[in-house]
Design a protein around this motif. Sequence first.
Motif, PDB file in Angstrom:
ATOM      1  N   ARG A 170      58.088  39.344  41.039  1.00 12.10           N
ATOM      2  CA  ARG A 170      56.951  39.879  41.795  1.00 12.10           C
ATOM      3  C   ARG A 170      55.745  38.952  41.670  1.00 12.10           C
ATOM      4  N   PRO A 180      50.503  45.186  43.687  1.00 14.07           N
ATOM      5  CA  PRO A 180      50.596  45.466  42.245  1.00 14.07           C
ATOM      6  C   PRO A 180      49.279  45.959  41.673  1.00 14.07           C
ATOM      7  N   GLY A 184      57.013  44.414  46.701  1.00 14.36           N
ATOM      8  CA  GLY A 184      57.777  45.231  45.764  1.00 14.36           C
ATOM      9  C   GLY A 184      58.491  44.342  44.765  1.00 14.36           C
ATOM     10  N   THR A 231      49.627  50.774  50.754  1.00 12.07           N
ATOM     11  CA  THR A 231      50.303  51.475  49.674  1.00 12.07           C
ATOM     12  C   THR A 231      50.570  52.920  50.092  1.00 12.07           C
ATOM     13  N   ARG A 247      52.988  47.246  49.888  1.00  9.84           N
ATOM     14  CA  ARG A 247      52.781  47.462  48.462  1.00  9.84           C
ATOM     15  C   ARG A 247      51.770  46.450  47.911  1.00  9.84           C
ATOM     16  N   ASP A 280      54.167  50.523  41.414  1.00 11.89           N
ATOM     17  CA  ASP A 280      53.816  49.102  41.446  1.00 11.89           C
ATOM     18  C   ASP A 280      53.003  48.666  40.245  1.00 11.89           C
TER      19      ASP A 280
END
Length: 243
Positions: A104, A127, A50, A20, A125, A137
């Motif tokens: 996602r 979440p 992403g 990240t 990335r 995110d």
Amino acid sequence: MSQNMKNMTRHPPVRVIAITGCDGAGKSTLASGLVNRLSPGLAAELCYLGQSSGRLGEWISRLPLIGAPFGRYLLNSAGRVHQRPASPPGNIAALAIFLLSCWRTVKFRRMLHKAHRGVLLITDRYPQAEAPGFRVDGPQLARAQGGNRWIKALRRREQALYRWMASYPPLLLLRLDIDEQTAHQRKPDHDIAALREKISVIPRLNFNGATIIDLKGQEPASRVLDASLQAVRLSLSLPPSVD
């Protein structure tokens, strides 16, 4: 930390090395470097987590008759939530945002499936459910309050999706820190306010208790890669020769 975060479910860490950081910090370069160095000895794959708004826009644009203009409208409407966070989005914009979060989630499920089969996933990335906004995110609809019942229902559902994804922390999270000036020099086409928001928010996230290694994105890519490989080897209990 919010009460929701304190009560969030937490599964055991999954076989994932997440990366990240702000745009321009070197996430993509590091992710590719790790896969290239680790894949000869391990089943390692790159995974982008992403929201892929560009791909959704391309898919909508291919629809007959309404495709291109409708795709542009949806993505522009969704983007305006960043500029007017105090105002709830309209019904169509809220749906577009929710669909991006659903996509996602689909990618996250695929990642989990591969990780459970023993593949080491290197993700660009990851979440999180601590702070709202696609820029960091997190859930985008949570940036705005209010709206009709439809929008409130989508907001609750989107937050549930992000809480579910965040309940699977990565085995290791590599966080690339970078200053605003360097980030903007590397990404001059990016909005400076967006870069500033990411630089401010991302260092404060704990990704549901994940093991986090902070690295300096300003340093040469080779040095960042070497430090990352050392951290990955320790996390996986690998001998130094496996890279």
